[in-house]
Design an enzyme around this catalytic site. Structure first.
Site, short mmCIF file in Angstrom:
data_model
loop_
_atom_site.label_atom_id
_atom_site.label_comp_id
_atom_site.label_asym_id
_atom_site.label_seq_id
_atom_site.Cartn_x
_atom_site.Cartn_y
_atom_site.Cartn_z
N CYS A 1 0.81 -0.98 -0.09
CA CYS A 1 -0.03 -0.02 -0.12
C CYS A 1 0.84 1.15 0.28
O CYS A 1 1.95 1.15 0.65
CB CYS A 1 -0.85 -0.17 1.23
N CYS B 1 -5.25 0.78 -3.40
CA CYS B 1 -4.59 2.12 -3.17
C CYS B 1 -4.03 2.56 -4.63
O CYS B 1 -3.35 3.83 -4.38
CB CYS B 1 -3.86 2.24 -1.97
N CYS C 1 3.28 -2.99 -8.18
CA CYS C 1 4.37 -3.78 -8.06
C CYS C 1 5.12 -3.81 -9.19
O CYS C 1 4.33 -4.21 -10.29
CB CYS C 1 4.10 -5.20 -7.30
#
Length: 137
Positions: A11, A85, A89
């Site tokens: 996050c 959010c 990645c």
């Protein structure tokens, strides 16, 4: 997936949702799962309302510190879970990527964080059943 699955919760600030998810997974799965959490722009401290909400269920995250998301953390994880959010990645073949849509606890009091905490617990329980079910002896 390796013998002991590894999960990374991501996050942006690594101060609320990802910290609660990591704590739930550690608490519920014990040593059956390796747990990490990180964020692309880590905050200075874990959200106090998240700390209080987790303490209410007997889990102490007060000593946790938000950590920066690294490429190595992703490489070393079997499952990478973003927390709704908008964080992303690095993508590597063979990894599993999930995005859990959760309300942001930032700036909210403990009363608003409790339902988020409880929703995360259910999601973590489902994840454990899938990646690290208890084996009967």
């Amino acid at each position: 997936m390796s013998e002991k699955p590894s999960v990374l919760f991501v996050c942006v600030h690594n101060a609320g949702r990802s910290q609660m998810a990591a704590a739930w997974l550690t608490h519920l799965a014990g040593d059956r799962v390796e747990v990490r959490s990180a964020g692309s722009n880590p905050g200075d401290a874990v959200n106090p309302a998240a700390v209080e909400a987790m303490a209410e269920v007997g889990i102490d995250i007060s000593a946790e510190i938000p950590k920066i998301l690294t490429v190595d953390a992703v490489k070393e994880s079997d499952v990478c879970i973003t927390m709704g959010c908008g964080d992303t990645c690095p993508v590597f073949p063979g990894k599993r990527y999930l995005d859990w849509k959760l309300e942001d606890p930032a700036g909210q009091g403990v009363a608003a964080v409790r339902p988020i905490r409880d929703e995360i617990k259910v999601m973590v329980e489902d994840l454990i059943k899938e990646i690290a079910p208890e084996t009967s002896k």
